[in-house]
Scaffold this motif. Structure first.
Motif, PDB file in Angstrom:
ATOM      1  N   ARG A  51     -70.313   3.032   9.361  1.00 67.57           N
ATOM      2  CA  ARG A  51     -69.118   2.281   9.165  1.00 67.57           C
ATOM      3  C   ARG A  51     -67.844   3.141   9.097  1.00 67.57           C
ATOM      4  N   GLN A  52     -67.861   4.196   8.271  1.00 65.82           N
ATOM      5  CA  GLN A  52     -66.655   4.900   8.205  1.00 65.82           C
ATOM      6  C   GLN A  52     -66.324   5.597   9.489  1.00 65.82           C
ATOM      7  N   ARG A  53     -67.398   6.002  10.318  1.00 65.47           N
ATOM      8  CA  ARG A  53     -66.868   6.306  11.634  1.00 65.47           C
ATOM      9  C   ARG A  53     -66.417   5.350  12.559  1.00 65.47           C
ATOM     10  N   ARG A  54     -66.785   4.517  12.398  1.00 64.43           N
ATOM     11  CA  ARG A  54     -66.263   3.386  13.305  1.00 64.43           C
ATOM     12  C   ARG A  54     -64.882   2.791  13.168  1.00 64.43           C
ATOM     13  N   GLU A  62     -60.280  13.702   5.601  1.00 63.01           N
ATOM     14  CA  GLU A  62     -60.123  15.139   5.677  1.00 63.01           C
ATOM     15  C   GLU A  62     -61.092  15.896   6.869  1.00 63.01           C
ATOM     16  N   ALA A  63     -62.217  15.340   6.969  1.00 63.62           N
ATOM     17  CA  ALA A  63     -63.019  15.714   7.750  1.00 63.62           C
ATOM     18  C   ALA A  63     -62.267  15.496   9.303  1.00 63.62           C
ATOM     19  N   ILE A  64     -61.897  14.312   9.666  1.00 65.65           N
ATOM     20  CA  ILE A  64     -61.340  13.961  10.970  1.00 65.65           C
ATOM     21  C   ILE A  64     -60.354  14.899  10.963  1.00 65.65           C
ATOM     22  N   ALA A  65     -59.192  15.302   9.895  1.00 63.83           N
ATOM     23  CA  ALA A  65     -58.241  16.008  10.209  1.00 63.83           C
ATOM     24  C   ALA A  65     -58.717  17.290  10.744  1.00 63.83           C
ATOM     25  N   SER A 123     -62.496  19.822  15.357  1.00 62.06           N
ATOM     26  CA  SER A 123     -61.654  20.451  16.398  1.00 62.06           C
ATOM     27  C   SER A 123     -61.307  19.682  17.688  1.00 62.06           C
ATOM     28  N   ARG A 124     -62.400  18.546  17.630  1.00 56.12           N
ATOM     29  CA  ARG A 124     -62.048  17.441  18.812  1.00 56.12           C
ATOM     30  C   ARG A 124     -60.716  16.640  18.399  1.00 56.12           C
ATOM     31  N   THR A 125     -60.402  16.654  17.335  1.00 60.76           N
ATOM     32  CA  THR A 125     -59.149  15.881  16.994  1.00 60.76           C
ATOM     33  C   THR A 125     -58.003  16.328  17.637  1.00 60.76           C
ATOM     34  N   LEU A 126     -57.094  15.488  18.147  1.00 56.57           N
ATOM     35  CA  LEU A 126     -56.055  16.091  18.928  1.00 56.57           C
ATOM     36  C   LEU A 126     -55.115  16.586  17.870  1.00 56.57           C
ATOM     37  N   ARG A 154     -52.546  16.092  12.689  1.00 61.93           N
ATOM     38  CA  ARG A 154     -51.227  16.210  11.488  1.00 61.93           C
ATOM     39  C   ARG A 154     -51.131  14.798  10.912  1.00 61.93           C
ATOM     40  N   ILE A 155     -51.230  13.688  11.651  1.00 57.46           N
ATOM     41  CA  ILE A 155     -51.268  12.369  10.801  1.00 57.46           C
ATOM     42  C   ILE A 155     -52.262  12.301   9.678  1.00 57.46           C
ATOM     43  N   PHE A 156     -53.390  12.467   9.923  1.00 54.90           N
ATOM     44  CA  PHE A 156     -54.455  12.555   9.018  1.00 54.90           C
ATOM     45  C   PHE A 156     -53.933  13.499   7.762  1.00 54.90           C
ATOM     46  N   ALA A 157     -53.602  14.636   8.150  1.00 55.92           N
ATOM     47  CA  ALA A 157     -53.586  15.733   7.096  1.00 55.92           C
ATOM     48  C   ALA A 157     -52.150  15.331   6.105  1.00 55.92           C
ATOM     49  N   MET A 158     -51.213  14.744   6.798  1.00 56.48           N
ATOM     50  CA  MET A 158     -50.046  14.131   5.928  1.00 56.48           C
ATOM     51  C   MET A 158     -50.446  13.022   5.275  1.00 56.48           C
TER      52      MET A 158
END
Length: 409
Positions: A38-41, A79-82, A85-88, A93-97
């Protein structure tokens, strides 16, 4: 009569307990998997929304659709999405901020400052999030990490510095290149990513004691070559004791052009190392100056295939006017030189012009030259020449070839 052992009830009780434990663990795994999916979706939904418009970057904190979705995700997922490596990069940067703004940077700074024992990857992830969020503490943490005693940590720091377009990051990367604290080729790749001008940081490396450093300096200066000062330094590097440095300097000068490029390339035509000769020939071809043809033609008979190929490419680049310099090599004792000369005359269209002229005027000197070209050429050369002719011209062309003593299969 069947008798039960005294311990059998206890055994059944233990089996029942173990079964309940197994059932609880299985249910926990299933529930955790459902939560994870669910979180991945939700994360994929955010990515799709981010891809729809870049305007979300500037108004993330107040966007009525993205913010509620982010708030439903746990911190670890964001944090994992940020750090994936496949995250643009701009999405990361958006997720990290978001992580820094909503949970603070204290824990991340502590994690990024920890010793490597037991927490290397947590340290790398924290460092990446802080750097992507452009937190002030990231500068000092990156400087500390880029000279750490761990390849993974140093590699992460080098990669992050390559995405920061400031002079301090450039200096750190150049220092890392000079010291060899990480793979020099990968460090050079990150330096080349920088869009800010840093020729003043690179020219000093041409005098470094380590040949690999001088090589990468000459290579990275391609972007800045063309000025008199840099070309002069590269010309000196073209006489370096290390062949890799000579090759890189010649290649960079060839792309920049100018008198230093020509002089340096001409000096290296007889270099003892074949790939230096090849790059010198290629540099002369890039300059497209006919007066260099006499120096290039002898390399059609070089013992190395790559040098011969570079010589042919350079002479083709100079155009049909090189024919008078090429034709004498049809009589060379070297088979490769003869064959290369024939190929060049064909590729430049000189041969086809000779054949067309011979069809119109039966001249003995042209017949002799045609025979030399066809004899020197590789198998299939004659058939290719016939195939290029107009259908109406082919019968007459066959007669010309026969008079020239050329066998047409």
């Amino acid at each position: 009569m069947i008798r039960y052992a005294a311990w059998e009830p206890y055994f059944l009780w233990i089996c029942g307990v173990l079964f309940l434990i197994w059932l609880a663990i299985s249910l926990a795994l299933v529930v955790n998997r459902l939560i994870y999916d669910r979180q991945r979706r939700l994360a994929q939904r955010i990515r799709r929304q981010l891809n729809e418009t870049h305007e979300l970057v500037s108004r993330l904190a107040t966007h009525e659709e993205i913010l509620p979705v982010l708030q439903r995700l746990p911190r670890k997922t964001i944090e994992a999405i940020a750090v994936e490596s496949r995250t643009l990069p701009w999405q990361a940067r958006i997720f990290a901020m978001y992580v820094v703004q909503h949970w603070g940077a204290g824990g991340l700074v502590r994690a990024a400052s920890r010793p490597l024992l037991g927490g290397k990857w947590l340290r790398i992830e924290a460092l990446r999030i802080l750097a992507l969020a452009e937190h002030p503490a990231s500068e000092q943490l990156l400087e500390k990490a880029v000279f750490a005693n761990d390849d993974d940590l140093v590699g992460a720091a080098v990669s992050l510095l390559g995405h920061r377009n400031d002079l301090r990051s450039a200096r750190l990367l150049v220092t890392a290149l000079r010291l060899g604290s990480y793979s020099r080729s990968r460090t050079a790749t990150q330096i080349d990513r920088l869009s800010i001008p840093i020729p003043h940081l690179l020219t000093g490396l041409l005098a470094d004691r380590h040949p690999k450093v001088r090589f990468w300096a000459a290579t990275l200066l391609q972007r800045y070559a063309g000025s008199a000062k840099i070309n002069r330094l590269l010309a000196l590097a073209s006489d370096d004791s290390d062949p890799e440095v000579r090759k890189a300097a010649i290649e960079t000068l060839g792309k920049a052009g100018g008198p230093q490029a020509a002089e340096s390339a001409l000096r290296r035509l007889d270099d003892p190392v074949w790939y230096v000769r090849a790059h010198a020939v290629k540099a002369l071809g890039d300059l497209r100056r006919l007066d260099f043809a006499p120096g290039v033609v002898p390399l059609l008979g070089d013992k190395e295939w790559w040098v011969r190929a570079a010589a042919k490419q350079a002479l083709r680049a100079m155009g049909p006017p090189v024919a008078p310099d090429v034709i004498p090599y049809l009589d060379s004792r070297d088979m490769f030189a003869r064959n290369g000369a024939a190929e060049i005359l064909q590729d430049l269209g000189v041969l086809d012009e000779m054949l067309a002229e011979a069809v119109r005027n039966d001249r003995k000197d042209e017949m002799l030259l045609i025979r030399k070209i066809m004899t020197a050429a590789a198998e299939g050369f004659v058939q290719a020449a016939i195939g290029r002719a107009e259908p109406a011209m082919k019968p007459r062309l066959l007669r010309v070839l026969k008079r020239a003593g050329v066998q047409a299969a």
